[in-house]
Design a protein around this motif. Structure first.
Motif: not given
Length: 265
Positions: A210-229
């Motif tokens: 669960v911990e790793r899954g959440i970490r991975h999802a957060i990293e994916l969101a940051w990689e997508r680069g929706h900086t303004d959002t």
């Protein structure tokens, strides 16, 4: 033997309908009394079968989910079934309309079948074995849509805006974690001891996953680069470009935002 929960499945995806029917029929307390592939078929089944609950797709041919809801709300002589609506990303405005029409719960595609069955039972546990028709709509249907449902829609929308892909496991973990923390903020003080284990138990996995899954999802969101959002949602409490939040920070920030929104609404 206790009364079985009568269910109608309405979705234009025939494969999904077959999968749902097979799964639900395998539950000893549930029975599928009809399957429809468009809204008109669904409405006919609802009138003939008097189900306890309907699993209703939002977008269908002939008559969409909103149209079915309007017809259900227009009748006054029969008991009102509980409604679980299936929705997808990009349908937020329609979802809001459905909420106003009295949907009891939303499930975002794709979904976990075990979670669906739990929602069915929790929604129908207060249905007596026989209920007089005249008592079916004493309260406005909108009262079925409590803050929990609003929060469910809001957290789904927020995660979509952030850019967390719905197909990754961490998506479900984060959504559940946020909703749990909204209900009980003390869980933030016991993330590894209580929050992760609770989610792990629900999804039949390990707390470390669960911990790793959440970490991975957060990293994916940051990689997508929706900086303004990200800046808009997280404010300026962190340097978005240089700093990813920890799992706890991410969950805490979104839970706090939702808690504030629920108080405003």
């Amino acid at each position: 033997m206790s009364k079985k929960i009568k269910i109608i499945v309405a979705d234009d995806n025939r494969n999904l309908c077959q999968m749902l029917q097979n799964y639900l029929q395998g539950q000893e307390d549930l029975i599928v009394v009809g399957v429809a592939n468009n809204g008109l078929e669904a409405w006919e089944l609802i009138q003939n079968q008097e189900p306890d609950l309907i699993i209703l797709d939002l977008v269908m041919p002939n008559l969409d989910g909103l149209g079915v809801l309007e017809r259900i709300n227009s009748r006054t002589t029969l008991n009102r079934p509980k409604i679980i609506m299936l929705t997808a990303f990009g349908q937020e405005s329609l979802t809001h309309q459905a909420m106003m029409l009295g949907v009891d719960y939303f499930i975002l595609k794709p979904f976990d079948l075990d979670i669906l069955s739990k929602r069915i039972r929790s929604l129908t546990q207060d249905i007596p074995s026989s209920q007089p028709a005249q008592n079916s709509s004493v309260a406005p249907v909108v009262t079925n849509v409590g803050s929990g449902l609003n929060l469910h829609v809001e957290v789904t929308t927020m995660m979509h805006q952030i850019g967390i892909p719905a197909h990754v496991k961490g998506y479900q973990y984060i959504r559940d974690a946020i909703l749990m923390v909204v209900e009980d903020v003390s869980l933030l003080g016991a993330v590894t001891k209580e929050l992760y284990p609770s989610i792990a138990k629900k999804f039949d996995t390990a707390p470390s996953r669960v911990e790793r899954g959440i970490r991975h999802a957060i990293e994916l969101a940051w990689e997508r680069g929706h900086t303004d959002t990200l800046k808009r949602i997280f404010g300026y409490s962190m340097n978005i470009e240089r700093q990813k939040p920890t799992n706890s920070e991410f969950i805490a920030l979104l839970a706090d935002k939702l808690r504030v929104m629920s108080k405003v609404s």
